[in-house]
Design a protein around this motif. Structure first.
Motif, PDB file in Angstrom:
ATOM      1  N   ASP C 331       3.199  -0.799  -0.028  1.00  0.00           N
ATOM      2  CA  ASP C 331       3.298  -0.988   1.416  1.00  0.00           C
ATOM      3  C   ASP C 331       2.790   0.223   2.170  1.00  0.00           C
ATOM      4  N   SER C 334      -0.936   0.163   2.202  1.00  0.00           N
ATOM      5  CA  SER C 334      -1.465  -0.830   3.144  1.00  0.00           C
ATOM      6  C   SER C 334      -1.334  -0.333   4.575  1.00  0.00           C
ATOM      7  N   GLN C 335      -0.172   0.293   4.872  1.00  0.00           N
ATOM      8  CA  GLN C 335       0.023   0.782   6.239  1.00  0.00           C
ATOM      9  C   GLN C 335      -0.989   1.860   6.583  1.00  0.00           C
ATOM     10  N   ASP C 629      -4.761  -9.298   5.484  1.00  0.00           N
ATOM     11  CA  ASP C 629      -4.021  -9.263   4.233  1.00  0.00           C
ATOM     12  C   ASP C 629      -4.701 -10.271   3.322  1.00  0.00           C
TER      13      ASP C 629
END
Lengths: 54, 74, 710
Positions: C331, C334-335, C629
């Motif tokens: 995560d 991705s951020q 995504d």
């Protein structure tokens, strides 16, 4: 022509030979590194007397 | 009597090793020879290989090879 | 103090005696240390400087039990010592690294090295595991009894004893080796002509001559090796080789038991070693009656029933962890990608350059980098299994099964390292000393799912397999991943069986493997492995994946189509789209559309490129500014003709199965060509893997459709 488009085309044109050189490098890393005279050799292509096991 | 006739966990002394080839020479290099005590530690699933203890180390050898090590029980 | 001739040091020792750890301590390098016998398959050279400024050069040789090579990975040591006796690269000093907790067996090699007449320093490694104190008298006893320059206790992994070792290495000089008793229960008269020949033709040192005469007579393989080596260095003695052969044959005819002489020689040397050890009162009283901690652990871990069960559970646990532990760091990555993307959109005016940076490079490279945590977790566990000594147990437990499948207990470690990458796995097959078993292991190795396939599996599973628990314990996603690994592994074993029937038989091999004690893995060493793998992965992402992403972005974005109000993207009509549509008919039966077709083509650069290719294509097609995504994009993709989703669970399974089997790695092809020294085997490998991949995917997809899963 658009300024951005010129830069983009330059990058893409550079990327092609670079990608090719990387693929070649991958090939070479498998083909030339770690040469070993001592491992169990392929009896079909090993010209020395040291075939198979001792 | 050979290694494979011994019960798991039992202690014996090597009498001699049959044959003269790479296998016997390798065992000799590792210090397995006449009068050397050996313990059978374990047999892997399926009856081979054997796990033996000699001095302070363990080696595993296949059943056919173990059958070549003649022993007298201690 | 530059310009000084470096002190030349050679490290020799038994397998698993810690030579590599000593090498690392002396040179400050980080060579891979392992707890699996025979992990050093090549010689390594390191440089350094002593505190007084004198440079040194260290050669680390593969572990061996004896200077008479029994298996081929030991030849390297025999050839090296042979060179030294011919005065080529003769080292100033030899450091004989021995496992002090297992001194008797380790000393055989030391007595053989002493024959060379080079000063020997005995490094008593793992001194902390000896069950008694090591007194100065003991050390002196060893030095005198074995003719050593010095004996020094060490704990290499903790860096203990190196001050003393370095001091001795600096002050090393000549010390006459103790003349050991004449070994080899051999008829001296008979061997005399050969000893004379060796002295006059090759100029061997005296004790070395004796030992060599014995080995040359008893081992035809060894005399072939010596001949080949002499030929290689262009030694004149090769011309008189027939003379050697006739001397050898006459000795053989006079000595009926010549085949068992090496064992006799080893016996004599051990008698001497035993005498020395008894005199200094070395060794625990009754090792066979003391159950070591490893032995107690093995009662469970190699138990006939529990052992294999624990192994399978361990594997399931590892693959579960790959999914569940990686969620949070994934995560974060991705951020970070989203943040970068937003920054680029704010900082750059709209146009092709911005599109290239966001939809091409960031989407492509980002879609791969996000899998870094999962790969690190996998490598972490694999290294842990190996360094703890557990892998040797797996080899022990599976030898029977492996040999039925035409493989070898020693095939286990190469196959397991194939889970990280096939290249080191193929390298590790060098410890298998039968060519046939080695070849079969190489041929099936690409079926072990490597870490480059992990991103593909993870993407498809993340997108299409629901995140449910089965029986409250096992996650469905983790289980799907495990089953992909199992599918590859089981197919590998079946193929091994098939190949062992097809490939010409040779002499049956034996399996003599030392079982190392369990050790707590050194976190530093595990960390190094993990960092190394991570670096390689990122380097790949920064180089080849970036380059392919750039090219692919261009192919997917151009030519622009005139929509009346100006040129717009239409990915279906772009270069990439056209290419994909050409391929589509071939892969349609497998459930793949043109986008995956493009991915299959680009994945020949590297398997994970499939993921970055899809990411780039979806982002090019997408009008929005954000980074898509990819999982959502795959799920939402609909076929405009039917209005139905383009991909389903079945497509995902079919694609994963394709990746389990397909041979899409240039580097693997190259190393197989190199290691088998032929084009035949790599071409054969690629052919059977491709056929297998196509058929398996076809069965999965068409079978699934018939069952109504589509």
């Amino acid at each position: 022509m658009d300024f951005q488009l010129i830069i983009v085309l330059a990058i893409v044109l550079l990327a092609v030979p670079y990608a090719w050189s990387q693929i070649r490098a991958g090939w070479k890393s498998g083909d030339s590194n770690h040469h070993c005279d001592h491992c169990p050799a392929n009896p079909e292509t090993d010209s020395s007397d040291r075939k198979g096991r001792f | 009597m050979t290694i494979i006739d011994l019960k798991i966990g039992s202690l014996a002394t090597i009498d001699r090793i049959d044959g003269a080839d790479d296998f016997t020479n390798r065992l000799a290099d590792m210090g397995l020879g006449p009068q050397v005590p050996v313990r059978v530690i374990r047999v892997a699933p399926g009856g081979s290989p054997y796990l033996l203890k000699i001095n302070d180390f363990y080696i595993s050898i296949r059943r056919d090879d173990a059958a070549r090590i003649r022993v007298v029980s201690a | 103090m530059t310009g000084m001739k470096p002190i030349s040091i050679a490290l020799i020792g038994n397998p698993n005696s810690g030579k590599t750890a000593v090498f690392n301590q002396l040179t400050g390098l980080n060579q891979k240390v392992s707890n699996y016998p025979g992990i050093t398959v090549e010689k390594k050279i390191g440089m350094g400087t002593f505190s007084d400024g004198r440079p040194f050069r260290i050669l680390d040789l593969p572990g061996t039990y004896s200077l008479v090579p029994d298996s081929l990975d030991e030849q390297i040591v025999s050839e090296q010592t042979l060179n030294w006796s011919l005065d080529l690269d003769r080292p100033d000093v030899i450091v004989a690294v021995v496992d002090a907790s297992n001194l008797r067996r380790n000393l055989l090699l030391v007595t053989q090295i002493s024959d060379l007449g080079i000063p020997v320093i005995l490094a008593l490694n793992m001194a902390d595991r000896v069950h008694h104190d090591i007194s100065d008298d003991m050390l002196t006893g060893l030095e005198n009894g074995l003719g050593l320059w010095k004996a020094i206790p060490l704990v290499a992994i903790k860096g203990k004893g190196f001050k003393e070792l370095k001091a001795e290495l600096q002050s090393v000089g000549e010390k006459t080796a103790v003349r050991l008793p004449v070994y080899a229960g051999l008829d001296k008269e008979a061997f005399h002509p050969l000893e004379t020949w060796l002295t006059s033709e090759l100029g061997f040192p005296r004790d070395w001559c004796r030992a060599q005469a014995l080995r040359l007579v008893c081992k035809s393989g060894y005399s072939d090796l010596v001949r080949a080596q002499l030929e290689k260095i262009g030694h004149s003695a090769v011309e008189n080789w027939t003379e050697f052969m006739s001397i050898r044959d006459s000795i053989r005819s006079q000595t009926p038991n010549w085949r068992s002489l090496p064992a006799g020689d080893a016996g004599k040397r051990y008698a001497h070693i035993d005498a020395v050890l008894t005199k200094i009162k070395w060794g625990s009283d009754d090792p066979l009656n003391r159950r070591s901690r490893s032995e107690r652990a093995d009662a469970w871990l190699t138990h006939p029933v529990l052992g294999p069960l624990i192994f399978v559970l361990l594997l399931v646990f590892i693959f579960q962890a790959i999914f569940s532990w990686a969620v949070v760091p994934m995560d974060w990555i991705s951020q970070a990608m989203d943040w970068l993307n937003a920054g680029l959109h704010r900082g750059l005016p709209p146009g092709p350059l911005r599109d290239l940076l966001t939809d091409g490079i960031l989407a492509g490279v980002g879609s791969i980098v996000v899998f870094l945590p999962q790969i690190l977790i996998l490598v972490f566990f694999l290294t842990l299994l190996e360094d703890s000594g557990y892998m040797a147990r797996v080899a022990f437990m599976l030898d029977r099964f492996m040999s039925r499948m035409g493989l070898h207990g020693r095939s286990v470690l190469p196959l397991m390292s194939g889970y990280a990458c096939a290249i080191p796995g193929i390298m590790a097959t060098r410890t298998i000393d039968s060519w046939k078993e080695r070849l079969i292991t190489i041929l099936i190795l690409p079926l072990m799912s490597c870490s480059a396939r992990l991103p593909v599996y993870a993407l498809m599973i993340g997108a299409f397999i629901p995140n449910q628990k089965i029986g409250g314990i096992f996650g469905l996603q983790g289980l799907t991943l495990v089953s992909m690994y199992f599918l590859g592994t089981i197919t590998a074993l079946i193929m091994a069986k098939v190949f062992s029937r097809l490939i010409r038989k040779e002499k049956t091999s034996s399996f003599i493997m030392e079982m190392p004690p369990y050790r707590i893995p050194l976190m530093r060493s595990v960390g190094n492995q993990v960092i190394l793998r991570g670096k390689l992965f990122l380097k790949n992402a920064g180089k080849i994946i970036m380059a392919v992403s750039i090219i692919l972005w261009f192919l997917a974005s151009y030519p622009k189509v005139d929509s009346g109000s100006g040129p717009v993207n239409n990915i279906e009509r772009s270069f990439a789209g056209t290419l994909g549509h050409v391929i589509e008919p071939v892969i349609r039966p497998l459930g793949f559309d043109w986008k995956i077709g493009v991915g299959l083509v680009t994945s020949f650069a590297a398997r994970e490129v499939l993921v970055s290719t899809l990411a780039t294509m979806y982002n090019v097609a997408d009008e929005q500014d954000d980074v898509l995504d990819l999982r959502t994009a795959l799920r939402m993709d609909t076929d405009p003709a039917t209005g139905k989703p383009r991909y389903s669970v079945l497509t995902a399974l079919s694609l994963m199965v394709f990746f389990v089997f397909a041979a899409q790695c240039m580097a693997t092809f190259a190393i197989v060509r190199h290691e088998t020294n032929s084009w035949k085997w790599p071409l054969f490998m690629v052919t059977y893997l491709t056929v297998l991949a196509y058929l398996a995917s076809l069965v999965v997809y068409q079978g699934g459709l018939r069952l109504g899963w589509g």
